[in-house]
Design a protein around this motif. Sequence first.
Motif, PDB file in Angstrom:
ATOM      1  N   ALA A   1      31.589  19.681 -22.710  1.00  0.00           N
ATOM      2  CA  ALA A   1      30.819  19.582 -21.703  1.00  0.00           C
ATOM      3  C   ALA A   1      29.291  19.805 -22.724  1.00  0.00           C
ATOM      4  O   ALA A   1      28.299  18.915 -22.494  1.00  0.00           O
ATOM      5  N   ALA A   2      28.673  20.574 -23.518  1.00  0.00           N
ATOM      6  CA  ALA A   2      27.649  20.867 -24.250  1.00  0.00           C
ATOM      7  C   ALA A   2      27.416  19.730 -24.968  1.00  0.00           C
ATOM      8  O   ALA A   2      26.407  19.600 -25.791  1.00  0.00           O
ATOM      9  N   THR A   3      29.065  19.442 -25.740  1.00  0.00           N
ATOM     10  CA  THR A   3      28.301  18.599 -26.929  1.00  0.00           C
ATOM     11  C   THR A   3      28.366  16.758 -26.409  1.00  0.00           C
ATOM     12  O   THR A   3      27.348  16.247 -26.751  1.00  0.00           O
ATOM     13  N   LEU A   4      28.860  16.829 -25.290  1.00  0.00           N
ATOM     14  CA  LEU A   4      28.168  15.672 -24.327  1.00  0.00           C
ATOM     15  C   LEU A   4      26.820  15.163 -23.509  1.00  0.00           C
ATOM     16  O   LEU A   4      25.984  14.883 -23.905  1.00  0.00           O
ATOM     17  N   SER A   5      26.378  16.771 -23.683  1.00  0.00           N
ATOM     18  CA  SER A   5      25.034  17.410 -22.919  1.00  0.00           C
ATOM     19  C   SER A   5      24.173  17.008 -24.761  1.00  0.00           C
ATOM     20  O   SER A   5      23.094  16.235 -23.821  1.00  0.00           O
ATOM     21  N   LEU A   6      24.799  17.817 -25.337  1.00  0.00           N
ATOM     22  CA  LEU A   6      23.829  17.284 -26.622  1.00  0.00           C
ATOM     23  C   LEU A   6      23.954  15.419 -26.926  1.00  0.00           C
ATOM     24  O   LEU A   6      22.548  15.291 -27.971  1.00  0.00           O
ATOM     25  N   LEU A   7      24.309  14.501 -26.329  1.00  0.00           N
ATOM     26  CA  LEU A   7      24.969  13.211 -26.591  1.00  0.00           C
ATOM     27  C   LEU A   7      24.114  12.547 -26.525  1.00  0.00           C
ATOM     28  O   LEU A   7      23.431  11.343 -26.866  1.00  0.00           O
TER      29      LEU A   7
ATOM     30  N   TYR B   1      24.366  26.223 -27.855  1.00  0.00           N
ATOM     31  CA  TYR B   1      23.687  25.938 -26.678  1.00  0.00           C
ATOM     32  C   TYR B   1      23.282  24.548 -25.614  1.00  0.00           C
ATOM     33  O   TYR B   1      21.923  23.828 -26.948  1.00  0.00           O
ATOM     34  N   ALA B   2      23.223  23.917 -25.080  1.00  0.00           N
ATOM     35  CA  ALA B   2      22.736  23.135 -24.226  1.00  0.00           C
ATOM     36  C   ALA B   2      22.210  23.033 -23.080  1.00  0.00           C
ATOM     37  O   ALA B   2      23.509  23.271 -21.705  1.00  0.00           O
ATOM     38  N   ALA B   3      21.366  23.788 -22.703  1.00  0.00           N
ATOM     39  CA  ALA B   3      20.134  23.827 -21.360  1.00  0.00           C
ATOM     40  C   ALA B   3      19.520  22.816 -20.583  1.00  0.00           C
ATOM     41  O   ALA B   3      19.187  23.576 -19.981  1.00  0.00           O
ATOM     42  N   GLU B   4      19.823  21.788 -20.606  1.00  0.00           N
ATOM     43  CA  GLU B   4      18.980  20.547 -20.003  1.00  0.00           C
ATOM     44  C   GLU B   4      19.592  20.600 -18.495  1.00  0.00           C
ATOM     45  O   GLU B   4      18.668  20.174 -18.581  1.00  0.00           O
ATOM     46  N   PRO B   5      20.574  20.068 -18.580  1.00  0.00           N
ATOM     47  CA  PRO B   5      21.299  20.794 -17.182  1.00  0.00           C
ATOM     48  C   PRO B   5      20.326  21.398 -16.243  1.00  0.00           C
ATOM     49  O   PRO B   5      20.242  21.771 -15.403  1.00  0.00           O
ATOM     50  N   LEU B   6      20.152  22.541 -16.685  1.00  0.00           N
ATOM     51  CA  LEU B   6      18.986  23.889 -16.086  1.00  0.00           C
ATOM     52  C   LEU B   6      17.757  23.778 -16.450  1.00  0.00           C
ATOM     53  O   LEU B   6      17.083  23.830 -15.529  1.00  0.00           O
ATOM     54  N   LYS B   7      17.237  22.978 -17.300  1.00  0.00           N
ATOM     55  CA  LYS B   7      15.625  22.930 -17.359  1.00  0.00           C
ATOM     56  C   LYS B   7      15.149  21.611 -16.566  1.00  0.00           C
ATOM     57  O   LYS B   7      14.202  21.451 -15.838  1.00  0.00           O
ATOM     58  N   LEU B   8      15.610  20.750 -15.860  1.00  0.00           N
ATOM     59  CA  LEU B   8      16.272  19.331 -15.331  1.00  0.00           C
ATOM     60  C   LEU B   8      15.719  19.975 -13.695  1.00  0.00           C
ATOM     61  O   LEU B   8      14.733  19.237 -13.296  1.00  0.00           O
ATOM     62  N   LEU B   9      16.467  21.247 -13.140  1.00  0.00           N
ATOM     63  CA  LEU B   9      15.996  21.609 -12.439  1.00  0.00           C
ATOM     64  C   LEU B   9      15.104  22.607 -11.757  1.00  0.00           C
ATOM     65  O   LEU B   9      14.466  23.530 -12.598  1.00  0.00           O
TER      66      LEU B   9
ATOM     67  N   LEU C   1      35.963  22.793 -15.740  1.00  0.00           N
ATOM     68  CA  LEU C   1      34.979  22.785 -14.121  1.00  0.00           C
ATOM     69  C   LEU C   1      34.215  23.858 -14.720  1.00  0.00           C
ATOM     70  O   LEU C   1      32.830  23.660 -14.454  1.00  0.00           O
ATOM     71  N   GLY C   2      34.827  24.931 -14.729  1.00  0.00           N
ATOM     72  CA  GLY C   2      34.072  25.661 -14.481  1.00  0.00           C
ATOM     73  C   GLY C   2      33.272  26.464 -16.167  1.00  0.00           C
ATOM     74  O   GLY C   2      32.271  26.425 -15.954  1.00  0.00           O
ATOM     75  N   GLY C   3      34.448  26.350 -17.483  1.00  0.00           N
ATOM     76  CA  GLY C   3      33.470  26.143 -18.760  1.00  0.00           C
ATOM     77  C   GLY C   3      32.270  25.396 -18.469  1.00  0.00           C
ATOM     78  O   GLY C   3      30.784  25.135 -19.097  1.00  0.00           O
ATOM     79  N   ALA C   4      32.430  24.100 -17.732  1.00  0.00           N
ATOM     80  CA  ALA C   4      31.447  22.808 -18.455  1.00  0.00           C
ATOM     81  C   ALA C   4      29.848  23.458 -17.782  1.00  0.00           C
ATOM     82  O   ALA C   4      28.704  23.262 -17.583  1.00  0.00           O
ATOM     83  N   LEU C   5      30.415  23.985 -16.450  1.00  0.00           N
ATOM     84  CA  LEU C   5      28.882  24.340 -15.647  1.00  0.00           C
ATOM     85  C   LEU C   5      28.577  25.268 -15.777  1.00  0.00           C
ATOM     86  O   LEU C   5      27.105  25.582 -16.089  1.00  0.00           O
ATOM     87  N   ALA C   6      29.848  26.343 -16.897  1.00  0.00           N
ATOM     88  CA  ALA C   6      29.257  27.695 -17.178  1.00  0.00           C
ATOM     89  C   ALA C   6      28.121  27.205 -18.585  1.00  0.00           C
ATOM     90  O   ALA C   6      26.971  28.225 -19.139  1.00  0.00           O
ATOM     91  N   SER C   7      28.619  26.215 -19.100  1.00  0.00           N
ATOM     92  CA  SER C   7      27.522  25.778 -20.545  1.00  0.00           C
ATOM     93  C   SER C   7      26.544  25.831 -20.445  1.00  0.00           C
ATOM     94  O   SER C   7      25.593  25.898 -21.938  1.00  0.00           O
ATOM     95  N   PRO C   8      25.401  25.352 -19.878  1.00  0.00           N
ATOM     96  CA  PRO C   8      24.103  24.987 -19.384  1.00  0.00           C
ATOM     97  C   PRO C   8      23.503  26.466 -19.295  1.00  0.00           C
ATOM     98  O   PRO C   8      22.331  27.016 -20.065  1.00  0.00           O
ATOM     99  N   THR C   9      24.261  27.537 -19.142  1.00  0.00           N
ATOM    100  CA  THR C   9      23.608  29.128 -18.325  1.00  0.00           C
ATOM    101  C   THR C   9      23.676  29.915 -19.622  1.00  0.00           C
ATOM    102  O   THR C   9      23.414  30.963 -19.746  1.00  0.00           O
ATOM    103  N   THR C  10      24.774  29.346 -20.540  1.00  0.00           N
ATOM    104  CA  THR C  10      24.544  30.815 -21.732  1.00  0.00           C
ATOM    105  C   THR C  10      24.856  29.987 -23.106  1.00  0.00           C
ATOM    106  O   THR C  10      25.220  28.783 -23.046  1.00  0.00           O
ATOM    107  N   SER C  11      24.764  30.592 -24.274  1.00  0.00           N
ATOM    108  CA  SER C  11      25.594  29.980 -25.153  1.00  0.00           C
ATOM    109  C   SER C  11      27.157  30.292 -25.956  1.00  0.00           C
ATOM    110  O   SER C  11      27.784  31.354 -25.534  1.00  0.00           O
ATOM    111  N   LEU C  12      27.452  28.876 -26.280  1.00  0.00           N
ATOM    112  CA  LEU C  12      29.051  29.251 -26.344  1.00  0.00           C
ATOM    113  C   LEU C  12      29.563  29.522 -27.279  1.00  0.00           C
ATOM    114  O   LEU C  12      28.673  28.878 -28.289  1.00  0.00           O
ATOM    115  N   VAL C  13      30.474  30.450 -27.655  1.00  0.00           N
ATOM    116  CA  VAL C  13      30.735  31.288 -29.048  1.00  0.00           C
ATOM    117  C   VAL C  13      31.597  31.371 -28.980  1.00  0.00           C
ATOM    118  O   VAL C  13      32.457  31.440 -27.734  1.00  0.00           O
TER     119      VAL C  13
END
Length: 299
Positions: A52-58, A127-135, A211-223
């Motif tokens: 999800a983070a990869t696709l969001s950045l793309l 870190y791909a926080a764009e969905p978080l920042k949009l709202l 889906l849980g991981g995808a929705l969590a991706s904008p809220t935290t750094s993925l490690v």
Amino acid sequence: MNSTLFVLASLDGLSYAALVFLVSVGLSLIFGVLRVVNVAHGSLYAFGAYLAATLSLLVTPISPWLTYPALLVASLVIGIVAGGLIERLLLSRVYGREEVLQLLITFAVFMIMDNLQRMIWGVQPIYAAEPLKLLPNVSIFGVSYTSYQVIVLPVVAVLALFGLRYFLRRTLMGSVILAVTEDREAATAIGINAQRVYLITFIIGATLAALGGALASPTTSLVPGMGTEMIVLSFAVAATAGLGQIEGTAITALAIGMARAFVIYLQPEFEVLVPYLIMVAVLLVRPEGLFGATKLRKI
């Protein structure tokens, strides 16, 4: 604890409980139907987050709003492709075998996927926080909080809960799944393809984890290792509720999420312990879980 911290802890607990529920209910569904404890569930969560983070950045340079479909696409890809391959190539060969063999196979898949994750995405945080920042943020009792976490995540969790309930209780495929869960031999005798039911069920559970991981991706750094933490916590939630209990999983996820959030603000050193203390306390009194039903054992 003052009123501001109380509201903050409540909102933290609500958003975290929504994510934990999505992963835990998938784990519980798989066990309820397949009778397999899927240790690899945490890796599906991690892969969903990373993809999800990869696709969001793309897609962000094209349009930031495309990041929301990207979250859904990532969860579907991981659930259908990875979940389908795991079930068809591995689990389908060990149904009815010793539980320890099933556990070892899913643990081996977990280890393989964990290393594959490091090979694909490396070990640096993503870190791909764009969905978080949009709202925009919303004000709740004077506390400003991200609407993504306090509105989007709980709404998705509630939709998943009622959607799963409707699917299992009001659709033909859901009735078939429940029939196989209740008595596989009888269901097979009347012409139901149990192998197909297992495949569909595993894909649904895997998609919920992703889906849980995808929705969590904008809220935290993925490690690396994020899947390990989530699978252990999901086991605690599912076991406390009673494996196979969908509604009970929702209530338990909310209770454990809230307890964890309040402990972070009051006694942060006990953050890791609280979910497991709750699990142990419940299982000592009710080994079948809070909402589990005691079943007679056939001898």
